[in-house]
Every structure is written in structure tokens, then in C-alpha cells.
Design a protein around this motif. Structure first.
Motif, PDB file in Angstrom:
ATOM      1  N   LEU A  88      -0.356  44.812 -66.311  1.00  0.00           N
ATOM      2  CA  LEU A  88       0.272  44.039 -67.492  1.00  0.00           C
ATOM      3  C   LEU A  88       1.372  44.579 -67.812  1.00  0.00           C
ATOM      4  N   LEU A  89       1.272  45.792 -68.455  1.00  0.00           N
ATOM      5  CA  LEU A  89       2.617  46.464 -68.848  1.00  0.00           C
ATOM      6  C   LEU A  89       3.606  46.647 -67.984  1.00  0.00           C
ATOM      7  N   ASN A  90       3.413  46.937 -66.827  1.00  0.00           N
ATOM      8  CA  ASN A  90       4.219  47.225 -65.622  1.00  0.00           C
ATOM      9  C   ASN A  90       5.123  45.922 -65.651  1.00  0.00           C
ATOM     10  N   ASN A  91       4.444  44.713 -65.353  1.00  0.00           N
ATOM     11  CA  ASN A  91       4.750  43.332 -65.188  1.00  0.00           C
ATOM     12  C   ASN A  91       5.958  43.000 -66.304  1.00  0.00           C
ATOM     13  N   TYR A  92       5.373  43.554 -67.793  1.00  0.00           N
ATOM     14  CA  TYR A  92       6.327  43.166 -68.728  1.00  0.00           C
ATOM     15  C   TYR A  92       7.499  43.926 -68.781  1.00  0.00           C
ATOM     16  N   ILE A  93       7.493  45.252 -68.300  1.00  0.00           N
ATOM     17  CA  ILE A  93       8.696  46.174 -68.137  1.00  0.00           C
ATOM     18  C   ILE A  93       9.597  45.625 -67.045  1.00  0.00           C
ATOM     19  N   LYS A  94       9.034  45.055 -65.983  1.00  0.00           N
ATOM     20  CA  LYS A  94       9.928  44.416 -64.844  1.00  0.00           C
ATOM     21  C   LYS A  94      10.495  43.130 -65.513  1.00  0.00           C
ATOM     22  N   PHE A  95       9.642  42.245 -66.276  1.00  0.00           N
ATOM     23  CA  PHE A  95      10.368  41.155 -67.003  1.00  0.00           C
ATOM     24  C   PHE A  95      11.430  41.430 -67.678  1.00  0.00           C
ATOM     25  N   ARG A  96      11.294  42.429 -68.480  1.00  0.00           N
ATOM     26  CA  ARG A  96      12.441  42.819 -69.523  1.00  0.00           C
ATOM     27  C   ARG A  96      13.568  43.608 -68.942  1.00  0.00           C
ATOM     28  N   LYS A  97      13.152  44.122 -67.802  1.00  0.00           N
ATOM     29  CA  LYS A  97      13.997  44.953 -67.064  1.00  0.00           C
ATOM     30  C   LYS A  97      14.442  46.222 -67.656  1.00  0.00           C
TER      31      LYS A  97
ATOM     32  N   TRP B 237      -3.803  47.715 -55.748  1.00  0.00           N
ATOM     33  CA  TRP B 237      -2.833  46.931 -56.299  1.00  0.00           C
ATOM     34  C   TRP B 237      -2.460  47.448 -57.649  1.00  0.00           C
ATOM     35  N   ALA B 238      -3.209  48.383 -58.104  1.00  0.00           N
ATOM     36  CA  ALA B 238      -2.785  48.673 -59.491  1.00  0.00           C
ATOM     37  C   ALA B 238      -2.307  50.300 -59.586  1.00  0.00           C
ATOM     38  N   LYS B 239      -2.468  51.035 -58.398  1.00  0.00           N
ATOM     39  CA  LYS B 239      -2.074  52.538 -58.729  1.00  0.00           C
ATOM     40  C   LYS B 239      -0.540  52.648 -58.776  1.00  0.00           C
ATOM     41  N   ASP B 240       0.362  51.974 -58.278  1.00  0.00           N
ATOM     42  CA  ASP B 240       1.783  52.226 -58.730  1.00  0.00           C
ATOM     43  C   ASP B 240       2.105  52.081 -60.162  1.00  0.00           C
ATOM     44  N   ALA B 241       1.539  50.814 -60.727  1.00  0.00           N
ATOM     45  CA  ALA B 241       1.644  50.775 -62.100  1.00  0.00           C
ATOM     46  C   ALA B 241       0.919  51.967 -62.945  1.00  0.00           C
ATOM     47  N   VAL B 242      -0.123  52.267 -62.622  1.00  0.00           N
ATOM     48  CA  VAL B 242      -0.915  53.166 -63.270  1.00  0.00           C
ATOM     49  C   VAL B 242       0.154  54.562 -63.405  1.00  0.00           C
ATOM     50  N   TYR B 243       0.555  55.021 -62.319  1.00  0.00           N
ATOM     51  CA  TYR B 243       1.310  56.061 -62.098  1.00  0.00           C
ATOM     52  C   TYR B 243       2.779  56.088 -62.893  1.00  0.00           C
TER      53      TYR B 243
ATOM     54  N   VAL C 268       9.126  61.078 -67.781  1.00  0.00           N
ATOM     55  CA  VAL C 268       8.968  62.168 -68.812  1.00  0.00           C
ATOM     56  C   VAL C 268       8.181  63.141 -68.347  1.00  0.00           C
ATOM     57  N   GLU C 269       6.981  62.834 -67.745  1.00  0.00           N
ATOM     58  CA  GLU C 269       5.892  63.746 -67.383  1.00  0.00           C
ATOM     59  C   GLU C 269       5.803  63.750 -65.724  1.00  0.00           C
ATOM     60  N   SER C 270       5.289  64.755 -65.031  1.00  0.00           N
ATOM     61  CA  SER C 270       5.326  64.835 -63.532  1.00  0.00           C
ATOM     62  C   SER C 270       4.169  63.841 -63.236  1.00  0.00           C
ATOM     63  N   LYS C 271       4.327  63.328 -62.192  1.00  0.00           N
ATOM     64  CA  LYS C 271       2.967  62.634 -61.541  1.00  0.00           C
ATOM     65  C   LYS C 271       1.781  63.487 -61.258  1.00  0.00           C
TER      66      LYS C 271
ATOM     67  N   THR D  35      -9.603  45.673 -68.043  1.00  0.00           N
ATOM     68  CA  THR D  35      -9.750  47.415 -67.543  1.00  0.00           C
ATOM     69  C   THR D  35      -8.384  48.101 -67.750  1.00  0.00           C
ATOM     70  N   ARG D  36      -8.787  49.301 -67.870  1.00  0.00           N
ATOM     71  CA  ARG D  36      -7.438  50.316 -67.925  1.00  0.00           C
ATOM     72  C   ARG D  36      -6.397  50.151 -66.911  1.00  0.00           C
ATOM     73  N   GLU D  37      -6.794  49.912 -65.705  1.00  0.00           N
ATOM     74  CA  GLU D  37      -5.712  49.561 -64.487  1.00  0.00           C
ATOM     75  C   GLU D  37      -5.105  48.338 -64.743  1.00  0.00           C
ATOM     76  N   GLN D  38      -5.759  47.440 -65.215  1.00  0.00           N
ATOM     77  CA  GLN D  38      -5.325  45.945 -65.266  1.00  0.00           C
ATOM     78  C   GLN D  38      -4.260  46.042 -66.521  1.00  0.00           C
ATOM     79  N   MET D  39      -4.560  46.989 -67.678  1.00  0.00           N
ATOM     80  CA  MET D  39      -3.656  47.093 -68.721  1.00  0.00           C
ATOM     81  C   MET D  39      -2.139  47.489 -68.162  1.00  0.00           C
ATOM     82  N   CYS D  40      -2.532  48.751 -67.184  1.00  0.00           N
ATOM     83  CA  CYS D  40      -0.989  49.318 -66.594  1.00  0.00           C
ATOM     84  C   CYS D  40      -0.363  48.205 -65.912  1.00  0.00           C
TER      85      CYS D  40
END
Length: 105
Positions: A28-37, A58-64, A43-46, A21-26
Motif C-alpha cells: 500500500l505504501l509503495n503504491n502511494y509512493i508511486k502515485f505521488r511520484k 507480489w510484496a517482496k519488492d515493496a518490502v525491500y 538510506v539503509e543497505s538491503k 498484514t505487514r507485507e500488505q502495508m508495504c
């Protein structure tokens, strides 16, 4: 995985053939970002999506985080569509943005 990038679906299930899902994708991406530091730039306002109430807690923080870094956007009309599945084209755009803005530097 051992790097905590991908986790299961709960109840001991991994479901490798299920669509993402789109929220799961976020997440996964956020976990990778954390892993890679990687430090994301704001860039954009929330701006809350019009379907914010449908984004899992569980996905809201990563999505935003992905939204404010301009890595992922809504589908028009302020809709995020968190439970919708990500297309191959959407995944390509998301990972290309991450690579060009944060990894290729």
C-alpha cells in the motif's frame, strides 16, 4: 481505487474489515509512493530478512524498497514477520517517517 493504491484480496473480494498484514502495508505504501511520484532514498543497505522466504512474491519488492528507505524495519533478530498484522503504532511510525522524510521536505 482509481489511483491503484488499494486493491482487493482476489476473487473479486475487497475485505475492508480484514486486518492488514505487514507485507500488505508495504505494498500500500509503495503504491502511494508511486502515485505521488516520490523518489525514495537508499538510506539503509538491503539486508535480506531471516524470514525472507515467507514474504509473498507480489510484496517482496515493496518490502525491500521500504526497508532500504528506512521507512519500515524488522521486528528484531532480522525477522520481518510479513504475515503478521501491523499495529496502529507501527502504521503511525511508518507514515510519520514517510511524511517527515519525503512529503514535508
Amino acid at each position: 481505487s482509481s489511483q491503484n493504491i488499494v486493491s482487493g484480496m482476489g476473487n473479486g473480494k475487497f475485505e475492508p474489515n480484514s486486518p492488514v498484514t505487514r507485507e500488505q502495508m508495504c505494498v500500500l505504501l509503495n503504491n502511494y509512493i508511486k502515485f505521488r511520484k516520490i523518489s525514495l532514498k537508499a538510506v539503509e543497505s538491503k539486508t535480506p530478512f531471516t524470514d525472507d522466504k515467507n514474504i509473498s512474491k507480489w510484496a517482496k519488492d515493496a518490502v525491500y524498497k521500504c526497508q532500504s528507505a528506512d521507512i519500515i524495519n524488522g521486528k528484531g533478530g532480522g525477522i520481518f514477520d510479513p504475515k503478521g498484522t501491523g499495529t496502529r503504532a507501527e502504521a503511525s511510525v511508518i507514515f510519520t517517517k514517510l511524511y517527515k522524510e519525503y512529503i514535508m521536505e
